[in-house]
Design an enzyme around this catalytic site. Structure first.
Site, short mmCIF file in Angstrom:
data_model
loop_
_atom_site.label_atom_id
_atom_site.label_comp_id
_atom_site.label_asym_id
_atom_site.label_seq_id
_atom_site.Cartn_x
_atom_site.Cartn_y
_atom_site.Cartn_z
N LYS A 214 0.83 -1.21 0.00
CA LYS A 214 0.00 0.00 0.00
C LYS A 214 0.87 1.26 0.00
O LYS A 214 0.65 2.21 -0.75
CB LYS A 214 -0.92 -0.04 1.22
CG LYS A 214 -1.53 1.27 1.62
CD LYS A 214 -2.62 1.69 0.67
CE LYS A 214 -2.96 3.14 0.87
NZ LYS A 214 -4.35 3.42 0.96
N CYS A 268 -3.40 10.67 1.91
CA CYS A 268 -2.76 9.40 1.53
C CYS A 268 -1.40 9.63 0.89
O CYS A 268 -0.37 9.29 1.45
CB CYS A 268 -3.64 8.64 0.55
SG CYS A 268 -5.33 8.50 1.11
N1 SAJ Z 1 -2.04 14.98 -8.25
C1 SAJ Z 1 -1.18 15.74 -9.04
N2 SAJ Z 1 -0.84 15.28 -10.28
C2 SAJ Z 1 -1.34 14.12 -10.78
C3 SAJ Z 1 -2.20 13.34 -9.96
C4 SAJ Z 1 -2.53 13.79 -8.71
O1 SAJ Z 1 -0.72 16.81 -8.62
O2 SAJ Z 1 -0.99 13.80 -11.93
C5 SAJ Z 1 -2.40 15.44 -6.90
C6 SAJ Z 1 -3.89 15.68 -6.69
O3 SAJ Z 1 -4.29 16.96 -7.13
C7 SAJ Z 1 -4.02 15.53 -5.20
C8 SAJ Z 1 -2.97 14.45 -4.89
O4 SAJ Z 1 -2.10 14.41 -5.98
O5 SAJ Z 1 -3.65 16.72 -4.52
C9 SAJ Z 1 -3.55 13.07 -4.64
O6 SAJ Z 1 -4.59 12.79 -5.56
P1 SAJ Z 1 -4.81 11.38 -6.26
O7 SAJ Z 1 -6.05 11.47 -7.05
O8 SAJ Z 1 -3.58 10.97 -7.01
O9 SAJ Z 1 -4.92 10.34 -5.07
P2 SAJ Z 1 -5.80 10.24 -3.71
O10 SAJ Z 1 -4.96 10.79 -2.58
O11 SAJ Z 1 -7.16 10.81 -3.87
O12 SAJ Z 1 -5.92 8.65 -3.58
C10 SAJ Z 1 -4.74 7.86 -3.53
C11 SAJ Z 1 -4.90 6.71 -4.55
N3 SAJ Z 1 -3.62 6.01 -4.71
C12 SAJ Z 1 -3.06 5.83 -5.92
O13 SAJ Z 1 -3.55 6.25 -6.96
C13 SAJ Z 1 -1.77 5.06 -5.96
C14 SAJ Z 1 -5.96 5.75 -4.06
O14 SAJ Z 1 -6.03 4.60 -4.91
C15 SAJ Z 1 -5.65 5.31 -2.61
O15 SAJ Z 1 -6.67 4.44 -2.11
C16 SAJ Z 1 -5.64 6.55 -1.74
O16 SAJ Z 1 -4.58 7.38 -2.22
C17 SAJ Z 1 -5.40 6.12 -0.30
O17 SAJ Z 1 -6.37 6.08 0.47
O18 SAJ Z 1 -4.26 5.75 0.02
#
Ligand code: SAJ
Length: 417
Positions: A214, A268
């Site tokens: 994870k 996360c």
């Molecule tokens: N973000 C960027 N650039 C990107 C993608 C995301 O700047 O290209 C930023 C987003 O704006 C946000 C942050 O990253 O601030 C996180 O967003 P996210 O959509 O990537 O992820 P989370 O935090 O909503 O959910 C993540 C997911 N993990 C992965 O994709 C590996 C989800 O599957 C997990 O269940 C969750 O963390 C968790 O609970 O750990």
């Protein structure tokens, strides 16, 4: 072969963003679920079939299972065949994981056990946390054991959640799931329980590997976003449009760069990589550096805005979005929220108009400032000297570009290219 013990009643400890949907889908799959939360207001809301936060599709399922008597909530830990612990693991000290909520849940479960139960840890945890939870329970109950050869054994397992906020109800049913037992029998029993609601592949391993898996997934994403964020700083200095640059590079069949933004938020991706660093500081240099790059991005945005605001006597900045990502109401660990607060502090005689279509009130630290207002999109665009796009919420995509014509536009998400 999994042990022959019942899995009819399930106690879900912690009814937050993950525990509540998990409780709801288990109840929908026919289990009798008793949810537990320390917060009486959440317990009352859930027993009335109401969801205390926004998550697409959850309210309908919850209302249905509560009405059928399959799910109820309470403050005390009940007797059950299986338990799922889904409580927070915040930081303590220098980014170490605070396991005190897991310990409290374990101490609540311990007196209810008879032997034969399954105890699953879902909370995102550093390596060794599942064994630690088992030790807390077994140290309170010397009559029980985790040795499956002996009678009165309890089964301990880790099944990290991996659902994406905003898509939780879909991903909870469809995602593959990693299940790590402290014994193979515990993993098998955990698989039997999760097979009731999860159509994805259920991948069995040991607890420590499941814990690291994870953390690894979120660290992977964090490191890759850091690469995109670093590129955005380089491109800015070089006078290059970073989004065009990434789009072009991603045409290569083996390149897939993520998107830069104002920083990484949520509970996360901005948190979990630290659990790896804190467990193995000496050899986690890349992961730690990526965290640093992502954490420094909000400051870069703040400096850019202040640099442009110089020319105004009383600058008005419209900050579009303070959620941690698009189309959700979750403000936890949100870089945009921190940027709005820092601008309010640092803009001499300036005003910050926060536009956040997913909330009805500002968080307390912004609300108390006299130079911050929660504004609707139209009036903020009209009043602003500087339009700062922080979150790519859908309503912001549709803005008439004419309205931005006379403004200084700082678009941290590349939404209006
Ligand atoms: N973000 C960027 N650039 C990107 C993608 C995301 O700047 O290209 C930023 C987003 O704006 C946000 C942050 O990253 O601030 C996180 O967003 P996210 O959509 O990537 O992820 P989370 O935090 O909503 O959910 C993540 C997911 N993990 C992965 O994709 C590996 C989800 O599957 C997990 O269940 C969750 O963390 C968790 O609970 O750990």
């Amino acid at each position: 072969m999994s042990p022959n013990v019942p899995l009819d009643t399930v106690g879900v400890i912690g009814l937050g963003y993950i525990g509540l949907p998990t409780a709801a889908v288990l109840a929908q799959a026919g289990k009798r679920v008793i949810g537990v939360d320390v917060k009486q207001s959440s317990v009352d809301a859930i027993n009335a079939g109401e969801v205390p936060f926004v998550e697409e599709g959850l309210e309908t399922v919850l209302a249905g299972v509560v009405a059928k008597g399959k799910l109820s909530a309470q403050v005390e830990t009940p007797e059950a065949d299986a338990y799922i612990v889904s409580v927070p693991t915040p930081f303590i000290g220098d980014h170490d994981a605070d396991l005190s909520y897991i310990e409290a849940a374990a101490r609540g479960i311990a007196p209810k056990l008879k032997g034969g139960e399954l105890v699953v840890l879902e909370s995102t945890s550093p390596p060794g946390a599942t064994e630690h939870m088992a030790n807390v329970i077994l140290s309170e109950r010397s009559d029980l054991t985790s040795d499956v050869e002996r009678p009165n054994s309890v089964y301990f397992s880790h099944a990290p959640e991996r659902v994406l906020p905003g898509r939780i109800m879909i991903e909870m049913a469809e995602n593959d799931r990693i299940i790590g037992g402290t014994t193979p029998e515990a993993a098998e029993l955990n698989r039997d329980l999760y097979a009731s609601f999860c159509q994805g592949e259920l991948l069995l391993t040991d607890a420590r590997t499941a814990e690291m898996a994870k953390l690894t997934e979120n660290a992977f994403r964090d490191v890759n976003i850091a690469f995109a964020n670093e590129l955005s700083l380089i491109a800015d200095r070089q006078g290059i449009d970073v989004w065009e640059l990434i789009e072009l590079a991603n045409h290569h069949p083996r390149v897939n760069i993520l998107q830069p933004g104002p920083g990484v938020g949520g509970h996360c991706i901005a948190v979990d990589p630290w659990f790896i660093v804190s467990a193995e500081r000496e050899v986690s240099k890349l992961i730690a550096t990526a965290r640093g790059v992502n954490d420094s991005k909000p400051q870069m945005v703040i400096e850019k805005v202040l640099g442009r605001a110089n020319r105004f006597k009383d600058p008005t900045v419209a900050a579009l979005g303070i959620a941690f990502k698009a189309n959700i109401d979750d403000l936890r660990e949100s870089p945009s929220r921190n940027i709005a607060g820092a601008l309010a502090d640092q803009l001499d005689h300036g005003t910050v108009l926060v536009v956040e279509p997913n909330v009805h009130e500002l968080p307390p630290e912004l609300d108390k400032r006299s130079n911050v207002e929660l504004a609707d999109l139209d009036s903020a665009l009209e009043r602003a000297d500087i339009v700062l796009l922080l979150v790519d919420h859908d309503p912001f995509k549709e803005i008439d570009r004419e309205l931005l014509h006379e403004k200084i536009v700082i678009d941290t998400k590349g939404l209006w290219r």
